[in-house]
Design an enzyme around this catalytic site. Structure first.
Site, PDB file in Angstrom:
ATOM      1  N   GLY A 238     -12.123 -11.301  -7.407  1.00 21.93           N
ATOM      2  CA  GLY A 238     -12.449  -9.884  -6.781  1.00 21.93           C
ATOM      3  C   GLY A 238     -13.205 -10.259  -5.362  1.00 21.93           C
ATOM      4  O   GLY A 238     -13.431  -9.287  -4.647  1.00 21.93           O
ATOM      5  N   PRO A 281     -10.810 -16.637  -8.454  1.00 25.43           N
ATOM      6  CA  PRO A 281     -10.378 -15.792  -7.047  1.00 25.43           C
ATOM      7  C   PRO A 281      -8.979 -16.127  -6.702  1.00 25.43           C
ATOM      8  O   PRO A 281      -8.488 -17.273  -7.080  1.00 25.43           O
ATOM      9  CB  PRO A 281     -11.006 -16.842  -5.990  1.00 25.43           C
ATOM     10  CG  PRO A 281     -11.463 -17.998  -6.468  1.00 25.43           C
ATOM     11  CD  PRO A 281     -11.651 -17.893  -8.179  1.00 25.43           C
ATOM     12  N   CYS A 351      13.677   3.929   4.040  1.00 27.37           N
ATOM     13  CA  CYS A 351      13.926   5.629   3.940  1.00 27.37           C
ATOM     14  C   CYS A 351      12.839   5.936   3.270  1.00 27.37           C
ATOM     15  O   CYS A 351      13.143   6.622   2.235  1.00 27.37           O
ATOM     16  CB  CYS A 351      15.205   5.681   3.558  1.00 27.37           C
ATOM     17  SG  CYS A 351      15.938   7.206   3.972  1.00 27.37           S
ATOM     18  N   GLU A 352      11.787   6.257   3.897  1.00 23.71           N
ATOM     19  CA  GLU A 352      10.555   6.415   3.219  1.00 23.71           C
ATOM     20  C   GLU A 352       9.402   6.466   4.317  1.00 23.71           C
ATOM     21  O   GLU A 352       8.994   5.698   5.067  1.00 23.71           O
ATOM     22  CB  GLU A 352       9.909   5.349   2.251  1.00 23.71           C
ATOM     23  CG  GLU A 352       8.797   5.560   1.411  1.00 23.71           C
ATOM     24  CD  GLU A 352       8.843   5.968   0.110  1.00 23.71           C
ATOM     25  OE1 GLU A 352      10.248   5.936  -0.420  1.00 23.71           O
ATOM     26  OE2 GLU A 352       8.075   6.312  -0.691  1.00 23.71           O
TER      27      GLU A 352
END
Ligand code: LLP
Length: 426
Positions: A238, A281, A351-352
């Site tokens: 994190g 990590p 196509c978005e």
């Protein structure tokens, strides 16, 4: 040879790479990966005895990556049988793998056990019960860590929070003793210790400290009430990487010093001992080690509103901007010496409407055929790539010591159809 004015990444001319391999192209620097692991070695593994690092392979996994990890003696945090398979194929010692997942199937668990994976991180009581059945005929003990849910709301994107009370991950602290009792009741399961992973993209060490306080308190209860030692504590991954303001990226050494000193203090205060401390990590090791090269295509100016510069990739190779609103930086690599005077938006070719890689970035004036590098795409780009709009996945090139090697070939249209079975009756 004199360097051109092109943009160089890890010592390589990115224009030459784009011309040699085509675009879109993932470029990953082995040198940067090793440099990052070097920091982890210096600030944790060599400094504090009994510490181990497991790379969270969900961030980016190929067999070559595994070979680097093996060479650097870093373990693998795997989250699926497919990740375990990849690591084993590359030759990773199964003892150096920890296996995660909130819903490992009986097949997943059997696969991990029969391949002697080092530690299984159980995520729920239901999983412990399943495991008890699966190991009943075994001639050895399977080592378990329990993923806890310490109920912590870390500051990050809500999709990257994993230890809040209402989460699918981990055993809540109130059920921990029960979980350990079920493990102890089996002759073939061994309770090794505890795990937490609070979330991804965390920039404040306080969240880790808060979790450690809660977990050490639990270790004390486990010791007092059940007379059981917790040998291992795994504090997950994190560690945040800022893709825009680099100096905000977590200073791993400072984080580790703070965490280890608080942990040692609490252990001493509670008369407890730990044999090992693990970290996992992912992003911190790989994010800065990758870039993605694209070719510029259509340029559309909507006067007074915005200019869209479309590239030949987008959400199939980097879904993070559309999924999390992730921010990236980019360079016009064949115009790296030109002034950045144009405010543009870098759009993908899907196509978005949400297929936009970067909103509002200042770049030199771009034309069709220019090359663009989106920076710091090493983590969760290749590993989350997909075939949306029947898009073949890009090639991936590793660079090392000023040389380039094709590591994953570009997919073809045939690859897209390779698993489809034609049913004659249709
Ligand atoms: N350990 C566990 C148990 C995890 O679930 C994760 C990430 C890590 C370690 C590594 O976290 P890192 O150090 O890479 O932040 N797809 C998202 C990130 C989700 C990560 C899920 N678990 C993204 O693209 O940002």
């Amino acid at each position: 040879m004199e360097k051109s004015s092109n943009y160089y990444f890890s010592g390589m001319d990115t224009v030459a790479l784009a011309q040699k391999y085509g675009t879109p192209l993932y470029v990953v620097s082995e040198d940067i990966i090793r440099e990052k692991i070097g920091v982890i070695r210096k600030s944790l593994l060599d400094k504090y005895p009994g510490t181990k690092a497991f790379y969270a392979s969900k961030a980016f996994l190929t067999q070559r990556m595994c070979k680097i990890l093996m060479d650097e003696t870093i373990g693998v945090d795997a989250v699926s049988s497919g990740e375990i398979y990849t690591a084993l194929k590359a030759g990773v010692n199964p003892e150096h793998i920890v296996f995660h997942g909130n819903n490992k199937t009986p097949d997943d668990l059997t696969y991990a056990i029969s391949n002697h994976v080092g530690k299984i991180v159980v995520d729920s009581i239901s999983e412990i019960e399943l495991l008890s059945d699966l190991v009943s005929g075994l001639d050895r003990k399977v080592e378990l860590l329990i993923r806890t849910n310490p109920s912590i709301e870390a500051e990050t994107h809500r999709h990257m929070n994993t230890a809040q009370k209402d989460s699918k991950f981990g055993v809540s602290l109130s059920q921990l003793q029960n979980a350990i009792k079920i493990i102890m009741a089996s002759d073939h399961l061994h309770y090794s210790g505890l795990h937490f992973h609070i979330g991804s993209q965390l920039f404040k060490v306080e969240f880790y400290l808060e979790a450690i306080r809660k977990i050490v308190a639990q270790m004390k209860v486990i010791k007092d009430q059940l007379q059981i030692d917790t040998e291992v504590l795994n504090i997950g991954g994190g560690y945040g990487v800022d893709y825009i303001e680099k100096d905000k990226t977590v200073d791993f050494a400072v984080f580790m010093d703070t965490i280890v000193s608080e942990l040692n203090h609490l252990l001493q205060e509670n008369e407890l001992k730990l044999a090992e401390l693990y970290v996992e990590p992912g992003r911190w090791i790989i994010a800065n080690a990758g870039i993605t090269l694209y070719s510029v295509g259509t340029i559309k100016e909507i006067p007074g509103i915005r200019t869209y510069v479309s590239v030949d990739g987008g959400m199939p190779d980097n879904i993070r901007p559309s999924l999390y609103g992730a921010k990236y930086n980019a360079v016009a690599v064949n115009k790296a010496d030109q002034p950045k005077r144009e405010l543009v938006t870098i759009a993908g070719k899907c196509c978005e409407t949400g297929d936009v890689l970067i909103y509002d970035i200042c770049l030199p004036k771009l034309e069709r055929g220019d090359y663009l590098a989106v920076l710091d795409t090493g983590a969760y780009n290749y590993s989350m790539s997909n075939h949306y709009n029947m898009t073949p996945k890009p090639a991936l090139v590793f660079i090392k010591n000023g040389t380039d090697q094709l590591s994953i070939r570009r997919q073809t249209f045939e690859d897209l159809l390779s698993c489809e079975i034609i049913n004659e009756e249709v």
